[in-house]
Design an enzyme around this catalytic site. Structure first.
Site, PDB file in Angstrom:
ATOM      1  N   LEU A  46      -3.183 -26.196   0.093  1.00 44.66           N
ATOM      2  CA  LEU A  46      -2.759 -26.298   1.488  1.00 44.66           C
ATOM      3  C   LEU A  46      -2.692 -24.875   2.000  1.00 44.66           C
ATOM      4  O   LEU A  46      -2.334 -23.952   1.250  1.00 44.66           O
ATOM      5  CB  LEU A  46      -1.376 -26.955   1.591  1.00 44.66           C
ATOM      6  N   ASP A  47      -3.005 -24.691   3.278  1.00 46.27           N
ATOM      7  CA  ASP A  47      -2.910 -23.347   3.855  1.00 46.27           C
ATOM      8  C   ASP A  47      -1.465 -22.855   3.795  1.00 46.27           C
ATOM      9  O   ASP A  47      -0.530 -23.666   3.744  1.00 46.27           O
ATOM     10  CB  ASP A  47      -3.382 -23.353   5.315  1.00 46.27           C
ATOM     11  N   LYS A  48      -1.313 -21.553   3.891  1.00 41.20           N
ATOM     12  CA  LYS A  48       0.025 -20.948   3.802  1.00 41.20           C
ATOM     13  C   LYS A  48       1.014 -21.588   4.795  1.00 41.20           C
ATOM     14  O   LYS A  48       2.171 -21.820   4.474  1.00 41.20           O
ATOM     15  CB  LYS A  48      -0.112 -19.444   4.077  1.00 41.20           C
ATOM     16  N   THR A  88       0.674 -24.621   6.216  1.00 41.13           N
ATOM     17  CA  THR A  88       0.717 -26.086   6.164  1.00 41.13           C
ATOM     18  C   THR A  88       1.865 -26.478   5.250  1.00 41.13           C
ATOM     19  O   THR A  88       2.060 -25.868   4.195  1.00 41.13           O
ATOM     20  CB  THR A  88      -0.616 -26.644   5.617  1.00 41.13           C
ATOM     21  N   HIS A  93      -9.782 -25.091   4.988  1.00 43.75           N
ATOM     22  CA  HIS A  93      -9.319 -25.019   6.394  1.00 43.75           C
ATOM     23  C   HIS A  93      -9.896 -26.147   7.252  1.00 43.75           C
ATOM     24  O   HIS A  93     -10.132 -25.956   8.455  1.00 43.75           O
ATOM     25  CB  HIS A  93      -9.755 -23.704   7.058  1.00 43.75           C
TER      26      HIS A  93
END
Ligand code: URA
Length: 245
Positions: A107-109, A111, A194
């Protein structure tokens, strides 16, 4: 497998924390080979011991499975020189187990939401392989309102820079007229880097909130605050095993 403390054994089996084990041992509620355990730190051999916790036989798991509510600002890696990682949120005892735990997917930072951590490489590989990718649902908010045309385009597939996304499902929340932007849920059957951010950018929009709420059969546990975690139940492990076939 090497002998280990009873409280560690029960913690790794996802049955009870060390404190809960101590309490249950004092109450005579933990049986080791049929006999009430006298101390929570007694040594047991995980390969042969039979433990009953509050009347329930315990099966020791070969692998560890953790459901975490990933908070904002933490990276989904095992180690990072500068940033806090999802592994850093676990107690030392779990960070030391071998084979080592790792996040299943990324997961993105910024998210938040459901993150599975495991040391079952085979299961993780299968859950993430393009051929059998499990569905994942994210709650999102975007800066500008999404039109029906945007929803149709996102669902059909948009170009995110040399790759056209596979069909997906988008549901919008009812919008109150005062509200700027849109919010809703998007379910993907794949997982490109992403992906949702880039999909919204392809529609000239911008993600302002992203939270993963399901991962295959797993659902983000509402009792877990951001940063908290728990072991998967037997039923959840079984459902994951079955979802990859
Ligand atoms: N898509 C994104 O853009 N970010 C995530 O963290 C997950 C899916």
């Amino acid at each position: 497998m090497k002998s280990m403390r009873l409280d560690k054994y029960l913690s790794l089996a996802g049955i009870a924390s060390r404190t809960e084990t101590s309490k249950a041992v004092r109450g005579g509620e933990v049986l080791v080979d049929g006999v009430p355990a006298r101390k929570a730190d007694m040594q047991v051999d995980p390969d042969t011991v039979q433990v009953t916790f509050k009347g329930q036989p315990v099966t020791y798991r070969q692998f560890t499975y953790i459901l975490m509510h990933k908070p904002d600002g933490v990276v989904s890696a095992t180690e990072d020189g500068r940033e806090q990682t999802v592994l850093d949120l676990l107690p030392e005892e779990l960070r030391r187990i071998r084979p080592a735990l790792f996040p299943c997917g990324r997961l993105d930072k910024h998210t938040t939401g459901l993150m599975l951590l495991t040391n079952n490489g085979d299961l993780s590989h299968r859950l993430l392989s393009p051929a059998r990718h499990v569905d994942k649902t994210y709650a999102f908010a975007v800066k500008f309102s999404l039109s029906q045309e945007d929803v149709t385009a996102l669902e059909a597939g948009v170009d995110i820079g040399g790759y056209v996304t596979a069909p997906c499902k988008v549901e919008l929340d009812e919008k109150d007229p005062e509200q700027r932007g849109s919010s809703g849920r998007i379910t993907l059957h794949e997982g490109k880097y992403h992906q949702i951010k880039l999909m919204m950018e392809a529609r000239h929009n911008r993600i302002t909130k992203l939270q993963r709420i399901t991962f295959g059969p797993l659902v983000l546990d509402p009792s877990l605050a951001a940063g908290e975690w728990r072991m998967l139940s037997e039923g959840e492990v079984r459902a994951l095993e079955e979802s990859r076939r």
